[in-house]
Write an enzyme that holds these catalytic residues in place. Structure first.
Site, PDB file in Angstrom:
ATOM      1  N   HIS A  42       1.045  -1.132   0.012  1.00  0.00           N
ATOM      2  CA  HIS A  42       0.006   0.160   0.038  1.00  0.00           C
ATOM      3  C   HIS A  42       0.859   1.221  -0.040  1.00  0.00           C
ATOM      4  O   HIS A  42       0.364   2.284  -0.347  1.00  0.00           O
ATOM      5  CB  HIS A  42      -0.916   0.125   1.199  1.00  0.00           C
ATOM      6  CG  HIS A  42      -0.298   0.235   2.489  1.00  0.00           C
ATOM      7  ND1 HIS A  42       0.373  -0.803   3.288  1.00  0.00           N
ATOM      8  CD2 HIS A  42      -0.096   1.539   3.110  1.00  0.00           C
ATOM      9  CE1 HIS A  42       0.696  -0.195   4.292  1.00  0.00           C
ATOM     10  NE2 HIS A  42       0.558   1.079   4.350  1.00  0.00           N
TER      11      HIS A  42
HETATM   12  C1  UD1 Z   1      -1.658   5.910   5.361  1.00  0.00           C
HETATM   13  C2  UD1 Z   1      -0.634   6.361   5.780  1.00  0.00           C
HETATM   14  C3  UD1 Z   1       0.608   5.344   5.871  1.00  0.00           C
HETATM   15  C4  UD1 Z   1      -0.005   3.980   6.467  1.00  0.00           C
HETATM   16  C5  UD1 Z   1      -1.142   3.574   6.005  1.00  0.00           C
HETATM   17  C6  UD1 Z   1      -1.877   2.691   6.802  1.00  0.00           C
HETATM   18  C7  UD1 Z   1      -0.136   8.853   5.294  1.00  0.00           C
HETATM   19  C8  UD1 Z   1       0.722   9.614   4.430  1.00  0.00           C
HETATM   20  N1  UD1 Z   1       0.159   7.661   5.097  1.00  0.00           N
HETATM   21  O1  UD1 Z   1      -1.565   5.490   4.062  1.00  0.00           O
HETATM   22  O2  UD1 Z   1       1.826   5.622   6.544  1.00  0.00           O
HETATM   23  O3  UD1 Z   1       1.120   3.052   6.428  1.00  0.00           O
HETATM   24  O4  UD1 Z   1      -2.110   4.793   5.914  1.00  0.00           O
HETATM   25  O5  UD1 Z   1      -2.701   1.722   6.198  1.00  0.00           O
HETATM   26  O6  UD1 Z   1      -0.716   8.999   6.423  1.00  0.00           O
HETATM   27  N2  UD1 Z   1      -8.916   5.033   0.981  1.00  0.00           N
HETATM   28  C9  UD1 Z   1     -10.057   4.428   0.951  1.00  0.00           C
HETATM   29  N3  UD1 Z   1     -10.831   4.068   2.116  1.00  0.00           N
HETATM   30  C10 UD1 Z   1     -10.267   4.251   3.220  1.00  0.00           C
HETATM   31  C11 UD1 Z   1      -9.041   4.850   3.429  1.00  0.00           C
HETATM   32  C12 UD1 Z   1      -8.349   4.963   2.183  1.00  0.00           C
HETATM   33  O7  UD1 Z   1     -10.671   4.035  -0.148  1.00  0.00           O
HETATM   34  O8  UD1 Z   1     -10.729   3.696   4.531  1.00  0.00           O
HETATM   35  C13 UD1 Z   1      -8.150   5.159  -0.201  1.00  0.00           C
HETATM   36  C14 UD1 Z   1      -8.509   6.555  -0.870  1.00  0.00           C
HETATM   37  O9  UD1 Z   1      -8.530   6.523  -2.153  1.00  0.00           O
HETATM   38  C15 UD1 Z   1      -7.183   7.290  -0.441  1.00  0.00           C
HETATM   39  C16 UD1 Z   1      -6.148   6.235  -0.565  1.00  0.00           C
HETATM   40  O10 UD1 Z   1      -6.891   5.154  -0.063  1.00  0.00           O
HETATM   41  O11 UD1 Z   1      -6.976   8.334  -1.179  1.00  0.00           O
HETATM   42  C17 UD1 Z   1      -4.865   6.255   0.661  1.00  0.00           C
HETATM   43  O12 UD1 Z   1      -5.279   6.650   1.743  1.00  0.00           O
HETATM   44  P1  UD1 Z   1      -4.620   7.597   2.897  1.00  0.00           P
HETATM   45  O13 UD1 Z   1      -5.140   7.609   4.043  1.00  0.00           O
HETATM   46  O14 UD1 Z   1      -4.248   8.940   2.200  1.00  0.00           O
HETATM   47  O15 UD1 Z   1      -3.191   6.932   2.829  1.00  0.00           O
HETATM   48  P2  UD1 Z   1      -2.781   5.375   3.067  1.00  0.00           P
HETATM   49  O16 UD1 Z   1      -2.156   4.877   1.755  1.00  0.00           O
HETATM   50  O17 UD1 Z   1      -3.999   4.561   3.624  1.00  0.00           O
HETATM   51  N1  UDP Z   2      -3.651  -5.458   9.346  1.00  0.00           N
HETATM   52  C1  UDP Z   2      -4.846  -6.020   9.498  1.00  0.00           C
HETATM   53  N2  UDP Z   2      -5.809  -6.362   8.344  1.00  0.00           N
HETATM   54  C2  UDP Z   2      -4.973  -6.184   7.236  1.00  0.00           C
HETATM   55  C3  UDP Z   2      -3.890  -5.778   6.925  1.00  0.00           C
HETATM   56  C4  UDP Z   2      -3.350  -5.415   8.039  1.00  0.00           C
HETATM   57  O1  UDP Z   2      -5.378  -5.985  10.878  1.00  0.00           O
HETATM   58  O2  UDP Z   2      -6.056  -6.638   6.033  1.00  0.00           O
HETATM   59  C5  UDP Z   2      -2.943  -5.097  10.298  1.00  0.00           C
HETATM   60  C6  UDP Z   2      -1.717  -5.815  10.573  1.00  0.00           C
HETATM   61  O3  UDP Z   2      -1.537  -6.743  11.552  1.00  0.00           O
HETATM   62  C7  UDP Z   2      -0.793  -4.454  11.377  1.00  0.00           C
HETATM   63  C8  UDP Z   2      -1.418  -3.271  10.710  1.00  0.00           C
HETATM   64  O4  UDP Z   2      -2.611  -3.549  10.322  1.00  0.00           O
HETATM   65  O5  UDP Z   2      -0.915  -4.690  12.719  1.00  0.00           O
HETATM   66  C9  UDP Z   2      -0.480  -2.659   9.735  1.00  0.00           C
HETATM   67  O6  UDP Z   2      -1.052  -1.790   8.937  1.00  0.00           O
HETATM   68  P1  UDP Z   2      -0.446  -1.306   7.695  1.00  0.00           P
HETATM   69  O7  UDP Z   2       0.198  -1.993   6.947  1.00  0.00           O
HETATM   70  O8  UDP Z   2      -1.943  -0.681   7.082  1.00  0.00           O
HETATM   71  O9  UDP Z   2       0.169   0.084   7.920  1.00  0.00           O
HETATM   72  P2  UDP Z   2       1.850   0.344   8.243  1.00  0.00           P
HETATM   73  O10 UDP Z   2       2.122  -0.373   9.256  1.00  0.00           O
HETATM   74  O11 UDP Z   2       2.629   0.233   7.174  1.00  0.00           O
HETATM   75  O12 UDP Z   2       1.813   2.028   8.847  1.00  0.00           O
END
Ligand code: UD1
Ligand code: UDP
Length: 363
Positions: free
Chosen positions: A203
């Protein structure tokens, strides 16, 4: 004393669960959800399953560019913080919710605590690196998960208010893995045998905004003779759909999973392939070999101990690691003793009983 906890993204809900339990034994906690993540599978499912209290505020900021998202959070957080006037604000990890929470708090002279302080990937192209460096430099309490994170802060001249407390995600994992073992039916549901599948997540911006990288990873995995379970983050699903990226038959796309289902799937995976931060740590703790689809990592101990390997998007490296990366190395006790949340709550109490002025380096 009133403590405000600011969360917004999936890993922050997981990190806040054990700390929230501890905080509420001693203080009044006000929970603010920025609304950065909002799909049921990315947000509410964790509150329901982990018994995290309903947020007192949901700012419903949603998705957008970094500037838009962070700016909206900043505006809305300021209103709530002025109204609640807490003694301390806590922020978690390295997302845009972390940075917005940190900035909004310090400008109002609210003491700021950073959970998971001191991590560094030394790669400023990663938005997370900017968020964590800036947050650390304005925090009053820096709660470090590892010795390396304490050292990283020292190198940047940050010594006051630094506490080595252990890792809250470790707390969460060891508390929940036994529950998952009993409760989760995910292996049955997906018709999987233990240690007979790979688990994949992708992601991060470097692998999704850059479509070529995403295609390289998926192409590499299409060339191996293994079943790959791929719970797809919405960001990645959007890209796959928009660019109609072809997925080979051995890769099984599923919706993001609940924490209990997911950690059970991690535990019984043959290997984990990921660009997630939290999953590198979880793989290490569960002793599952981790193949990290990045150039750098902030969880350096997992590499040093031989349980994690950085393969970037290199097809040869990915295939070689899937076939041959079988670590057996002894692990150090890197992430503490499962009492990080207890330690944090205790430090907050001691510091605030004295003067609310931050503490000394405790190792
Ligand atoms: C964010 C964090 C990242 C973290 C991740 C955990 C930042 C810059 N990045 O990335 O560090 O690892 O969360 O998962 O804060 N979207 C949906 N539904 C949701 C959420 C997101 O459709 O509930 C889609 C939207 O199109 C959005 C995209 O995902 O634009 C990215 O979401 P965003 O929260 O901006 O960043 P993440 O990639 O989730
Ligand atoms: N996780 C979850 N369901 C999923 C994928 C990840 O519960 O389908 C949990 C995972 O066990 C970990 C956390 O989400 O505890 C990690 O989140 P993510 O990878 O989104 O973010 P990051 O750690 O890279 O910021």
């Amino acid at each position: 004393m009133k403590i405000v906890s600011i969360v917004g993204a999936r890993p922050q809900f997981i990190k806040s669960a054990p700390l929230s339990r501890e905080i509420r034994k001693k203080y009044e906690e006000i929970l603010i959800h920025t609304g950065q993540h909002y799909d049921y599978e990315m947000s509410k499912i964790f509150f329901d399953e982990l018994g995290i209290p309903e947020p007192d505020y949901n700012l419903e900021v949603g998705s957008g560019t970094h500037g838009y998202q962070t700016g909206e959070m900043l505006k809305k957080l300021e209103d709530v913080l002025i109204k609640e006037n807490p003694g301390i604000a806590l922020v978690y990890g390295d997302t845009n919710s972390t940075l917005a929470g940190a900035l909004a708090s310090v400008k109002l002279h609210i003491k700021l605590g950073h959970i998971e302080a001191g991590l560094r990937s030394h790669d400023k192209k990663m938005p997370e690196e900017i968020n964590r460096v800036l947050t650390d430099h304005i925090s009053d309490y820096l709660f470090c998960p590892t010795k390396t994170s304490v050292e990283n802060l020292k190198k940047e001249g940050i010594r006051n208010g630094v506490y080595l407390v252990g890792d809250v995600m470790y707390d969460s994992l060891i508390y929940n893995i036994k529950i998952a073992e009993k409760k989760s039916e995910i292996l049955k549901k997906l018709e999987l045998n233990k240690k007979d599948y790979l688990l994949l997540t992708i992601h991060r911006a470097e692998n999704t905004d850059n479509i070529e990288n995403l295609v390289k990873i998926l192409n590499s995995l299409s060339k191996i003779d293994e079943k790959v379970i791929f719970p797809v983050h919405p960001r990645t699903r959007n890209v796959i759909e928009k660019y109609k990226i072809k997925i080979s038959d051995n890769i099984v796309l599923i919706e993001p999973l609940s924490y209990l289902d997911f950690i059970k799937l991690e535990k019984y995976a043959k290997k984990i392939l990921t660009d997630s931060g939290g999953m590198q740590k979880e793989a290490y703790i569960l002793k599952v070999p981790c193949i990290t689809l990045r150039d750098r990592t902030e969880w350096i101990e997992t590499i040093e101990d031989g349980w994690n390997v950085l393969v970037s998007r290199d097809e040869n490296k990915i295939i070689d690691a899937v076939k041959n990366f079988n670590p057996k190395n002894k692990q150090r006790n890197v992430y503490g003793n499962g009492k990080a949340s207890e330690n944090i709550a205790k430090i907050l109490k001691e510091s605030c009983d004295v003067s609310c002025l931050g503490g000394e380096l405790h190792e």
